[in-house]
Design a protein around this motif. Structure first.
Motif, short mmCIF file in Angstrom:
data_model
loop_
_atom_site.label_atom_id
_atom_site.label_comp_id
_atom_site.label_asym_id
_atom_site.label_seq_id
_atom_site.Cartn_x
_atom_site.Cartn_y
_atom_site.Cartn_z
N GLU A 63 42.34 31.79 42.15
CA GLU A 63 42.15 30.48 41.52
C GLU A 63 42.03 30.77 40.02
N PHE A 64 42.74 30.00 39.20
CA PHE A 64 42.77 30.37 37.78
C PHE A 64 41.42 30.29 37.09
N ALA A 65 40.52 29.42 37.53
CA ALA A 65 39.21 29.33 36.88
C ALA A 65 38.25 30.42 37.34
N SER A 66 38.64 31.18 38.34
CA SER A 66 37.71 32.14 38.95
C SER A 66 37.55 33.39 38.10
N THR A 67 36.31 33.69 37.78
CA THR A 67 36.00 34.77 36.85
C THR A 67 36.41 36.15 37.40
N TYR A 68 36.00 36.43 38.63
CA TYR A 68 36.29 37.75 39.19
C TYR A 68 37.76 37.91 39.58
N SER A 69 38.51 36.80 39.59
CA SER A 69 39.96 36.93 39.83
C SER A 69 40.65 37.58 38.64
N TYR A 70 40.02 37.48 37.46
CA TYR A 70 40.62 38.07 36.25
C TYR A 70 40.79 39.59 36.39
N PRO A 71 39.71 40.37 36.59
CA PRO A 71 39.94 41.82 36.75
C PRO A 71 40.82 42.13 37.95
N ARG B 292 48.90 36.94 35.11
CA ARG B 292 48.12 37.83 34.25
C ARG B 292 47.97 37.27 32.84
N ALA B 293 49.04 36.67 32.34
CA ALA B 293 48.99 36.12 30.98
C ALA B 293 47.99 34.96 30.89
N VAL B 294 47.92 34.14 31.93
CA VAL B 294 46.97 33.03 31.92
C VAL B 294 45.53 33.56 31.97
N TYR B 295 45.29 34.56 32.83
CA TYR B 295 43.93 35.15 32.88
C TYR B 295 43.57 35.81 31.56
N ASN C 295 36.63 40.87 43.78
CA ASN C 295 37.26 41.96 43.06
C ASN C 295 36.76 43.31 43.56
N ASP C 296 35.50 43.38 43.96
CA ASP C 296 34.94 44.66 44.40
C ASP C 296 35.39 45.05 45.81
N ARG C 297 36.18 44.20 46.47
CA ARG C 297 36.73 44.56 47.77
C ARG C 297 38.23 44.88 47.68
N LEU C 298 38.77 44.91 46.46
CA LEU C 298 40.21 45.13 46.31
C LEU C 298 40.66 46.43 46.96
N GLU C 299 39.96 47.52 46.69
CA GLU C 299 40.36 48.82 47.23
C GLU C 299 40.25 48.84 48.76
N ALA C 300 39.15 48.31 49.27
CA ALA C 300 38.96 48.28 50.73
C ALA C 300 40.08 47.47 51.39
N ALA C 301 40.45 46.36 50.77
CA ALA C 301 41.51 45.50 51.32
C ALA C 301 42.85 46.23 51.33
N LEU C 302 43.16 46.89 50.23
CA LEU C 302 44.44 47.61 50.15
C LEU C 302 44.46 48.81 51.10
N ASP C 303 43.33 49.50 51.21
CA ASP C 303 43.26 50.62 52.15
C ASP C 303 43.48 50.13 53.58
N TRP C 304 42.86 48.98 53.88
CA TRP C 304 43.02 48.39 55.21
C TRP C 304 44.50 48.07 55.47
N ALA C 305 45.12 47.41 54.49
CA ALA C 305 46.54 47.01 54.64
C ALA C 305 47.42 48.26 54.79
N GLY D 151 35.97 31.57 48.54
CA GLY D 151 35.76 31.98 47.16
C GLY D 151 36.96 32.80 46.72
N ALA D 152 37.00 33.15 45.44
CA ALA D 152 38.15 33.89 44.92
C ALA D 152 37.66 35.02 44.00
N PRO D 153 38.42 36.11 43.92
CA PRO D 153 39.67 36.36 44.63
C PRO D 153 39.41 36.70 46.09
N ALA D 154 40.44 36.51 46.91
CA ALA D 154 40.37 36.92 48.31
C ALA D 154 41.66 37.65 48.65
N PHE D 155 41.55 38.55 49.59
CA PHE D 155 42.71 39.35 50.01
C PHE D 155 42.80 39.23 51.52
#
Lengths: 198, 198
Positions: free
Chosen positions: B9-17, B109-112, B184-194, B169-173
């Protein structure tokens, strides 16, 4: 030696993995941990919540249980969802505070393991007595001390201090200068911060 | 190639990183990312919130801004707290959806970066037009397409789907089999799972 305050609430789900792994992670970084039990209830009450947010917001709750299950699996920690949830952790928190600081960590871990690893009822005196006894602590003497006015007042002060330093959830970690970190997933960042900045 | 849905979601703070680092992290694991903008507003509305939870719960909000600042510093990402917060990301989300999938990541990315790195107003057409132009995209044509009934309906469907898969909530994977990761702090776990489970 740099210090960190580890703030935990016994009913808090993510405090379980944090409690089980903080000692090794802190030792690896040369950081000393101060174990600080407190109550989230009064803080949630101020936020308008009369129940766990994981019960109030079902999608968040469903996710949390799945997430916690994955986290425990990755850490090789037993996991059994407590029923009812949240458990009343008042007596456990008073007992933890009544213990001297050297004994508090082992008692704390045992309560979390009983609740989230074995689905035992931590609100029940029987459960807590068994935990105390297994740690070679006299249950009667400790229950008596835990229900003293002194300990009741100290737990209230802990909770007031948690609120004052900006804590709104558990687990939380506070490093020198009041730097606050929230959540089991911030444990490493908090310890790194403490190790670097005293 | 294993896939992951990146819901933002563009307004979501943790979606930025998360938006700034997902591509490299996914590539390192051989995972393909599907960029899926959606709106949190209707989901928060269902939870009884008429504003960002970071505004409704001030202690949580204060913590989030400090936490985000630390995260951006560690990632060497510029950070400037948007004002007002939250920004209205509706037009940005429609534009993102109107772009083909190859162009959506760079626009996102440019919008964030504009919002959280330079404190620009992403609700304003001027900001978005400048971002489109910098990406060699014709602003007028894209605004026209973004305001079409087709795109409006597709964004609504995206948001309905987000709700259906359990996003709160956002971001979600979301990985294969509907496995959901939040934050954002689950990004690595999500990618490892995938990567491991396709």
């Amino acid at each position: 030696m740099p210090q960190i305050d580890f703030w935990y609430e016994f009913a808090s789900t993510y405090s379980y993995p944090a409690a089980m792994r903080i000692e090794a992670a802190a030792k690896a970084r040369g950081v000393e941990v101060r174990w600080r039990p407190f109550l989230l209830g009064p803080i949630f009450f101020d936020q308008g919540w009369r129940d766990s947010p994981f019960n109030i917001y079902p999608a968040k709750g469903r996710y949390m249980w799945r997430d916690l299950e994955r986290i425990c699996a990755a850490l090789d920690l037993p996991f059994a969802r407590p029923d009812p949830f949240p458990q009343n952790g008042l007596t456990a928190a008073r007992l933890a505070l009544a213990l001297d600081e050297a004994r508090r960590p082992a008692f704390t871990r045992a309560v979390y393991a009983a609740q989230f690893g074995e689905r035992r009822q931590i609100a029940e005196q029987e459960t807590l007595a068994a935990i105390l006894a297994a740690l070679q602590l006299d249950p009667d003497a400790h229950f008596a001390r835990a229900s003293s006015d002194d300990i009741k007042a100290r737990l209230k002060e802990q909770t007031d201090e948690a609120k004052r330093v900006g804590i709104f959830g558990a687990p939380a970690f506070v490093a020198a200068g009041g730097e606050l970190f929230w959540g089991n997933d911030r444990l490493e960042a908090a310890l790194d911060w403490a190790a670097k900045r005293g």
